[in-house]
Motif scaffolding. Structure first.
Motif, short mmCIF file in Angstrom:
data_model
loop_
_atom_site.label_atom_id
_atom_site.label_comp_id
_atom_site.label_asym_id
_atom_site.label_seq_id
_atom_site.Cartn_x
_atom_site.Cartn_y
_atom_site.Cartn_z
N HIS A 250 42.60 15.85 -0.76
CA HIS A 250 42.05 15.16 0.42
C HIS A 250 41.22 13.96 -0.03
CE1 HIS A 250 40.33 14.67 4.43
NE2 HIS A 250 39.12 14.63 3.90
N SER A 251 41.34 12.88 0.75
CA SER A 251 40.52 11.70 0.45
C SER A 251 40.25 10.95 1.74
CB SER A 251 41.27 10.80 -0.55
OG SER A 251 40.43 9.75 -0.97
N GLU A 252 39.00 10.64 1.99
CA GLU A 252 38.66 9.83 3.17
C GLU A 252 37.34 9.11 2.93
OE1 GLU A 252 36.76 11.76 6.77
OE2 GLU A 252 37.38 13.61 5.75
N ARG A 253 37.15 8.06 3.69
CA ARG A 253 35.89 7.30 3.61
C ARG A 253 35.12 7.57 4.90
NH1 ARG A 253 33.01 5.13 -0.31
NH2 ARG A 253 31.12 4.34 0.69
N SER A 254 34.02 8.28 4.83
CA SER A 254 33.21 8.52 6.04
C SER A 254 32.25 7.34 6.20
CB SER A 254 32.41 9.82 5.89
OG SER A 254 31.20 9.57 5.18
N PRO A 255 31.50 7.28 7.29
CA PRO A 255 30.49 6.21 7.41
C PRO A 255 29.41 6.28 6.34
CG PRO A 255 30.92 7.25 9.54
CD PRO A 255 31.62 8.08 8.51
N TYR A 256 29.37 7.40 5.59
CA TYR A 256 28.29 7.54 4.60
C TYR A 256 28.78 7.52 3.16
CZ TYR A 256 25.58 8.84 8.66
OH TYR A 256 24.98 8.82 9.90
N GLN A 257 30.03 7.97 2.95
CA GLN A 257 30.43 8.16 1.55
C GLN A 257 31.94 8.40 1.45
OE1 GLN A 257 27.82 11.53 0.68
NE2 GLN A 257 28.31 12.27 2.73
N CYS B 171 20.90 20.75 8.76
CA CYS B 171 20.89 19.34 9.17
C CYS B 171 21.61 18.52 8.09
CB CYS B 171 19.46 18.86 9.35
SG CYS B 171 19.37 17.10 9.77
N GLU B 172 22.83 18.17 8.39
CA GLU B 172 23.71 17.45 7.46
C GLU B 172 24.01 16.08 8.06
OE1 GLU B 172 25.62 17.69 4.43
OE2 GLU B 172 26.13 15.68 5.20
N ILE B 173 23.85 15.04 7.24
CA ILE B 173 23.97 13.67 7.80
C ILE B 173 25.43 13.33 8.11
CG2 ILE B 173 24.26 12.43 5.59
CD1 ILE B 173 22.19 10.39 6.69
N ASP B 174 26.37 13.98 7.39
CA ASP B 174 27.76 13.53 7.48
C ASP B 174 28.68 14.64 7.99
OD1 ASP B 174 29.88 11.69 5.08
OD2 ASP B 174 30.23 12.39 7.15
N GLU B 175 29.05 14.55 9.24
CA GLU B 175 29.86 15.65 9.79
C GLU B 175 31.27 15.68 9.20
OE1 GLU B 175 29.74 13.60 14.04
OE2 GLU B 175 30.98 15.43 14.04
N ARG B 176 31.68 14.58 8.59
CA ARG B 176 32.99 14.57 7.94
C ARG B 176 32.99 15.47 6.71
NH1 ARG B 176 36.57 14.82 10.47
NH2 ARG B 176 37.89 14.44 8.65
N VAL B 177 31.86 15.64 6.07
CA VAL B 177 31.77 16.54 4.92
C VAL B 177 31.98 17.98 5.40
CG1 VAL B 177 30.27 17.52 3.12
CG2 VAL B 177 30.27 15.05 3.54
N VAL B 178 31.36 18.33 6.50
CA VAL B 178 31.52 19.70 7.04
C VAL B 178 32.98 19.92 7.44
CG1 VAL B 178 30.88 21.26 8.92
CG2 VAL B 178 29.12 19.87 7.80
N ALA B 179 33.57 18.93 8.11
CA ALA B 179 34.97 19.07 8.54
C ALA B 179 35.89 19.24 7.32
CB ALA B 179 35.39 17.85 9.36
N VAL C 236 23.26 20.61 12.84
CA VAL C 236 22.76 19.34 13.39
C VAL C 236 23.29 18.23 12.47
CG1 VAL C 236 20.69 17.94 13.80
CG2 VAL C 236 20.66 20.42 14.29
N PHE C 237 23.89 17.20 13.06
CA PHE C 237 24.40 16.09 12.24
C PHE C 237 23.42 14.92 12.37
CE2 PHE C 237 27.90 18.35 10.87
CZ PHE C 237 28.55 18.97 11.93
N ASP C 238 22.55 14.80 11.36
CA ASP C 238 21.50 13.79 11.42
C ASP C 238 20.93 13.62 10.02
OD1 ASP C 238 18.51 13.41 13.55
OD2 ASP C 238 19.63 11.99 12.28
N ASP C 239 20.16 12.55 9.87
CA ASP C 239 19.43 12.32 8.61
C ASP C 239 18.29 13.34 8.55
OD1 ASP C 239 17.78 9.39 7.18
OD2 ASP C 239 17.63 11.51 6.68
N GLY C 240 18.21 14.08 7.46
CA GLY C 240 17.17 15.10 7.35
C GLY C 240 15.77 14.55 7.46
N VAL C 241 15.57 13.31 6.99
CA VAL C 241 14.24 12.70 7.09
C VAL C 241 13.87 12.50 8.56
CG1 VAL C 241 12.86 10.65 6.50
CG2 VAL C 241 14.52 11.54 4.86
#
Ligand code: SAM
Length: 295
Positions: free
Chosen positions: A25-32, A106-114, A136-141
């Motif tokens: 699998h390979s994809e570019r999410s908005p974060y990584q 609280c994970e910033i990148d829901e594509r990682v979970v998917a 929760v999909f958000d920045d932990g900070v």
């Protein structure tokens, strides 16, 4: 996906880990960049921006030490917050503790979970669907800054202090976490590679010391992490590292572990001299090279 000879991860300048396997699998999410490989020796492997995050084969080494040490330091943890942890391994281990009533991840990148749900289901093993779990999909900070919850344990299972992870290693974030701990609550963080990220380790420890009255570093081995030796830190108002209490609690909670043990619960806090030196701001010669991963 084409059959890939392998991919490499730089541990430090001029020293690489190389894996052979199939690129699933390979994809570019908005974060990584998110990649998953099927490897000959470690099963499926999650890689973010070219850096290995977790493998099916050795994830237990990391998740047991990051999660069970703090949760066994607390008499009856009920509310747990996990920052990061997109593969679900920390969530799975937190939910092994019967007293846990609510585990928020609280994970910033829901594509990682998917991607991990699809390609590395053994790491979360159903944790995402546990009725006690809340994603929760958000920045932990940002999440900690606006939350008014109280937590018995906060676990930072973030990628290294690069990109979206930087703020999770800084004093202002740690201070906000301290404000949100219930009495007797603790924070546990992954604190990087003593061998190849001494500056990142030193800075995380210094920042924790700025925010918490008591901070204790502990160590564990993770074969696929650069240098294998890995650092974690426990922080709180006051910390009691009691292997016998941990043994009793693990038995009461019927924890089945493959890496953590009651003896290790104490021994992990015994630090090699070079690690103590790093905490004092001295960097050993072999780590002089800038870490290839450091941002
Ligand atoms: N075990 C790995 C390690 O020690 O490097 C970490 C694995 S986990 C996949 C790391 C997760 O942290 C990633 O899914 C990433 O998206 C997430 N992350 C990074 N920065 C974050 C932030 N500011 N808030 C929430 N999650 C974040």
């Amino acid at each position: 996906m084409e059959r890939t000879v392998g991919f490499g991860e730089p541990a430090t300048t001029g020293f690489w880990y190389r894996y052979e396997g199939e690129h699933l699998h390979s994809e570019r999410s908005p974060y990584q960049q998110i990649d998953v490989y099927e490897t000959a020796s470690f099963g499926r492997v999650l890689v973010l921006d070219g850096l290995l995050q977790t493998t099916e084969r050795d994830e237990f080494c990391y998740h047991e030490m990051l999660v069970h040490v703090p949760l066994l330091t607390v008499e009856a943890p009920r509310r747990v917050l996990i920052i990061g942890g997109g593969d679900g391994g920390s969530l799975r281990h937190a939910l092994m503790h019967p007293s846990v009533e609510r585990a928020v991840m609280c994970e910033i990148d829901e594509r990682v979970v998917a991607a991990c749900r699809r390609w590395l289901p053994s790491v979360s093993a159903g944790a995402f669907d546990d009725p006690r779990a809340e994603l929760v999909f958000d920045d932990g900070v940002a999440f900690v800054a606006r939350s008014d919850d109280r937590w018995d344990a906060v676990i930072v299972d973030s990628s290294d202090p690069v990109g979206p992870g930087v703020g999770l290693f800084r004093a202002p974030f740690y201070r906000r976490v301290r404000e949100h701990l219930a009495p007797g609550g603790v924070l546990a963080v992954q604190a990087c590679s003593p061998f190849f990220q001494p500056r990142e380790l030193h800075d995380a420890y210094r920042n924790l010391r700025e925010a918490f009255p008591e901070v204790r570093l502990y160590l564990g081995a993770v074969p696929t992490y650069p240098g294998t030796l890995w650092a974690y830190a426990l922080a709180g108002e006051s910390l009691t590292i009691d292997p016998e209490a941990a043994r009793r609690r693990a038995e009461e909670r019927k924890l089945q572990t493959r890496y953590w043990s009651p003896e290790l619960h104490g021994a992990a806090f015994a630090l090699p001299a070079f690690v103590r030196a790093i905490l004092e701001g001295e960097y050993p010669a072999f780590a002089d090279g800038a870490n290839a991963n450091a941002g």
